[in-house]
Design a protein around this motif. Sequence first.
Motif, mmCIF file in Angstrom:
data_model
loop_
_atom_site.group_PDB
_atom_site.id
_atom_site.type_symbol
_atom_site.label_atom_id
_atom_site.label_comp_id
_atom_site.label_asym_id
_atom_site.label_seq_id
_atom_site.Cartn_x
_atom_site.Cartn_y
_atom_site.Cartn_z
ATOM 1 N N SER A 12 0.821 -1.223 0.000
ATOM 2 C CA SER A 12 0.000 0.000 0.000
ATOM 3 C C SER A 12 0.850 1.267 0.000
ATOM 4 O O SER A 12 0.310 2.361 -0.161
ATOM 5 N N LYS A 14 3.476 1.865 2.525
ATOM 6 C CA LYS A 14 3.931 2.236 3.878
ATOM 7 C C LYS A 14 5.422 2.568 3.881
ATOM 8 O O LYS A 14 5.830 3.618 4.374
ATOM 9 N N THR A 32 9.174 -3.096 11.032
ATOM 10 C CA THR A 32 9.416 -4.482 11.442
ATOM 11 C C THR A 32 9.831 -5.337 10.235
ATOM 12 O O THR A 32 10.637 -6.250 10.373
ATOM 13 N N GLY A 33 9.299 -5.015 9.047
ATOM 14 C CA GLY A 33 9.714 -5.744 7.841
ATOM 15 C C GLY A 33 11.215 -5.570 7.589
ATOM 16 O O GLY A 33 11.936 -6.548 7.340
ATOM 17 N N LEU A 36 13.302 -7.396 10.241
ATOM 18 C CA LEU A 36 13.311 -8.850 9.981
ATOM 19 C C LEU A 36 14.200 -9.184 8.785
ATOM 20 O O LEU A 36 14.957 -10.163 8.810
ATOM 21 N N MET A 54 8.109 -15.583 6.470
ATOM 22 C CA MET A 54 7.888 -14.481 5.518
ATOM 23 C C MET A 54 7.679 -15.026 4.105
ATOM 24 O O MET A 54 6.837 -14.533 3.355
ATOM 25 N N GLN A 58 3.144 -15.460 5.877
ATOM 26 C CA GLN A 58 2.474 -15.428 7.186
ATOM 27 C C GLN A 58 3.102 -14.372 8.080
ATOM 28 O O GLN A 58 4.157 -13.815 7.748
ATOM 29 N N VAL A 60 5.063 -13.199 11.418
ATOM 30 C CA VAL A 60 6.009 -13.655 12.436
ATOM 31 C C VAL A 60 5.305 -13.504 13.799
ATOM 32 O O VAL A 60 4.403 -12.659 13.946
ATOM 33 N N ARG A 89 0.547 -5.239 13.601
ATOM 34 C CA ARG A 89 -0.162 -6.006 12.578
ATOM 35 C C ARG A 89 -1.191 -6.947 13.183
ATOM 36 O O ARG A 89 -1.853 -7.662 12.448
ATOM 37 N N GLN A 93 -0.444 -6.950 19.161
ATOM 38 C CA GLN A 93 0.702 -6.036 18.973
ATOM 39 C C GLN A 93 0.286 -4.598 19.317
ATOM 40 O O GLN A 93 1.061 -3.844 19.895
ATOM 41 N N ARG A 124 1.525 -3.906 -7.973
ATOM 42 C CA ARG A 124 2.737 -3.255 -7.436
ATOM 43 C C ARG A 124 3.749 -4.272 -6.908
ATOM 44 O O ARG A 124 4.947 -4.153 -7.153
ATOM 45 N N LEU A 125 3.237 -5.271 -6.172
ATOM 46 C CA LEU A 125 4.167 -6.214 -5.538
ATOM 47 C C LEU A 125 4.812 -7.139 -6.567
ATOM 48 O O LEU A 125 6.004 -7.464 -6.458
ATOM 49 N N ARG A 145 -0.253 -13.170 1.901
ATOM 50 C CA ARG A 145 -0.046 -11.945 2.707
ATOM 51 C C ARG A 145 -1.339 -11.138 2.778
ATOM 52 O O ARG A 145 -1.680 -10.582 3.825
ATOM 53 N N SER A 174 -0.124 9.445 -7.568
ATOM 54 C CA SER A 174 1.334 9.587 -7.533
ATOM 55 C C SER A 174 1.828 9.594 -6.083
ATOM 56 O O SER A 174 1.084 9.968 -5.159
ATOM 57 N N ILE A 175 3.055 9.147 -5.892
ATOM 58 C CA ILE A 175 3.640 9.078 -4.551
ATOM 59 C C ILE A 175 3.622 10.468 -3.902
ATOM 60 O O ILE A 175 3.284 10.609 -2.719
HETATM 61 P P1 B4P Z 1 6.723 -5.503 5.152
HETATM 62 O O1 B4P Z 1 8.126 -5.207 4.904
HETATM 63 O O2 B4P Z 1 6.009 -4.609 6.113
HETATM 64 O O3 B4P Z 1 6.087 -5.620 3.706
HETATM 65 P P2 B4P Z 1 5.000 -4.887 2.889
HETATM 66 O O4 B4P Z 1 3.738 -4.742 3.685
HETATM 67 O O5 B4P Z 1 4.939 -5.617 1.605
HETATM 68 O O6 B4P Z 1 5.665 -3.491 2.572
HETATM 69 P P3 B4P Z 1 5.112 -2.091 2.194
HETATM 70 O O7 B4P Z 1 3.598 -2.062 2.218
HETATM 71 O O8 B4P Z 1 5.812 -1.177 3.125
HETATM 72 O O9 B4P Z 1 5.662 -1.890 0.725
HETATM 73 P P4 B4P Z 1 5.405 -0.548 -0.091
HETATM 74 O O10 B4P Z 1 3.930 -0.423 -0.158
HETATM 75 O O11 B4P Z 1 6.155 0.605 0.390
HETATM 76 O O12 B4P Z 1 6.487 -7.001 5.695
HETATM 77 C C1 B4P Z 1 7.055 -8.134 5.050
HETATM 78 C C2 B4P Z 1 6.783 -9.400 5.881
HETATM 79 O O13 B4P Z 1 7.456 -9.291 7.181
HETATM 80 C C3 B4P Z 1 5.342 -9.700 6.250
HETATM 81 O O14 B4P Z 1 4.661 -10.394 5.217
HETATM 82 C C4 B4P Z 1 5.510 -10.546 7.539
HETATM 83 O O15 B4P Z 1 5.849 -11.881 7.233
HETATM 84 C C5 B4P Z 1 6.699 -9.901 8.220
HETATM 85 N N1 B4P Z 1 6.316 -8.863 9.197
HETATM 86 C C6 B4P Z 1 6.610 -7.532 9.097
HETATM 87 N N2 B4P Z 1 6.094 -6.857 10.150
HETATM 88 C C7 B4P Z 1 5.451 -7.772 10.918
HETATM 89 C C8 B4P Z 1 4.694 -7.683 12.123
HETATM 90 N N3 B4P Z 1 4.498 -6.512 12.746
HETATM 91 N N4 B4P Z 1 4.156 -8.816 12.644
HETATM 92 C C9 B4P Z 1 4.349 -10.000 12.047
HETATM 93 N N5 B4P Z 1 5.052 -10.161 10.901
HETATM 94 C C10 B4P Z 1 5.599 -9.061 10.325
HETATM 95 O O16 B4P Z 1 5.946 -0.873 -1.504
HETATM 96 C C11 B4P Z 1 5.307 -1.746 -2.405
HETATM 97 C C12 B4P Z 1 5.637 -1.384 -3.829
HETATM 98 O O17 B4P Z 1 4.683 -0.431 -4.287
HETATM 99 C C13 B4P Z 1 7.015 -0.750 -4.038
HETATM 100 O O18 B4P Z 1 7.610 -1.338 -5.157
HETATM 101 C C14 B4P Z 1 6.713 0.727 -4.299
HETATM 102 O O19 B4P Z 1 7.628 1.321 -5.164
HETATM 103 C C15 B4P Z 1 5.336 0.667 -4.917
HETATM 104 N N6 B4P Z 1 4.543 1.852 -4.675
HETATM 105 C C16 B4P Z 1 4.453 2.540 -3.500
HETATM 106 N N7 B4P Z 1 3.597 3.581 -3.625
HETATM 107 C C17 B4P Z 1 3.130 3.555 -4.930
HETATM 108 C C18 B4P Z 1 2.212 4.361 -5.674
HETATM 109 N N8 B4P Z 1 1.603 5.423 -5.136
HETATM 110 N N9 B4P Z 1 1.962 4.026 -6.964
HETATM 111 C C19 B4P Z 1 2.569 2.946 -7.523
HETATM 112 N N10 B4P Z 1 3.457 2.144 -6.860
HETATM 113 C C20 B4P Z 1 3.729 2.448 -5.585
#
Ligand code: B4P
Length: 190
Positions: A12, A14, A32-33, A36, A54, A58, A60, A89, A93, A124-125, A145, A174-175
């Motif tokens: 999303s 973050k 936390t990501g 980890l 991960m 799932q 952690v 999450r 927590q 995106r992912l 996820r 846009s960002i």
């Molecule tokens: P995270 O690292 O938190 O992974 P994420 O949710 O995928 O990241 P994020 O949401 O921040 O990515 P972003 O949108 O910025 O966690 C990974 C794993 O760690 C979890 O699955 C879990 O296993 C473990 N974990 C972490 N925290 C935990 C907790 N508290 N408890 C238990 N387990 C935990 O980026 C995504 C992409 O989108 C990027 O490529 C970016 O460039 C793109 N993007 C961003 N904004 C955009 C926009 N406006 N338009 C287009 N693209 C965009």
Amino acid sequence: MLNIILFGPPGSGKGTQSEKLIQEYQLVHLSTGNILRDEVANQTTLGVEAKKIMDAGQLVSDEIVIGMIKSKLQDNPQAKGFIFDGFPRTVAQAEALDRLMSELNTSISMMLSLEVPEAELKTRLLKRGEIEGRSDDNETTIQNRITEYKNKTAPVAAYYQQQDKLTAIEGVGSIDDIYAKIQSSINSKL
Ligand code: B4P
């Protein structure tokens, strides 16, 4: 202190928006990501276990991530505030975070929730998977996820809504445009 939770499903934005926030507001970034992934890269005992969880998409265990956050808070006694990215999450927590904040005589200022449709999250992912090769950015893991998010993480928003701390932010566009909305939400509460 300014203590912000950046909330939302995987992909999303973050992590992306946190980078901009820490620069402008001089907050300590606690992802936390990222913590980890550092453990995984360093092949610690925790990292070896966390990688399996991960890669399966799932969460952690609460005990592990709460312990990580507690130690990072203790490492930063001079912080002006924190940005919590990807934490809490689960409701357990969130309850633990409230306790940790009150031990520091502070509290969560607000939760900003980035709202993005599921199809856009997957696009995106998958794109990030192609570019950065993150092992959890593949089709099966992404679906897991998102399911974990719906079952265990989405209820955390209601927890903060009850405290009147939740603000929804439209996370498509846009960002920079999304960041401008985040900025105006924060500035209206300062
Ligand atoms: P995270 O690292 O938190 O992974 P994420 O949710 O995928 O990241 P994020 O949401 O921040 O990515 P972003 O949108 O910025 O966690 C990974 C794993 O760690 C979890 O699955 C879990 O296993 C473990 N974990 C972490 N925290 C935990 C907790 N508290 N408890 C238990 N387990 C935990 O980026 C995504 C992409 O989108 C990027 O490529 C970016 O460039 C793109 N993007 C961003 N904004 C955009 C926009 N406006 N338009 C287009 N693209 C965009």
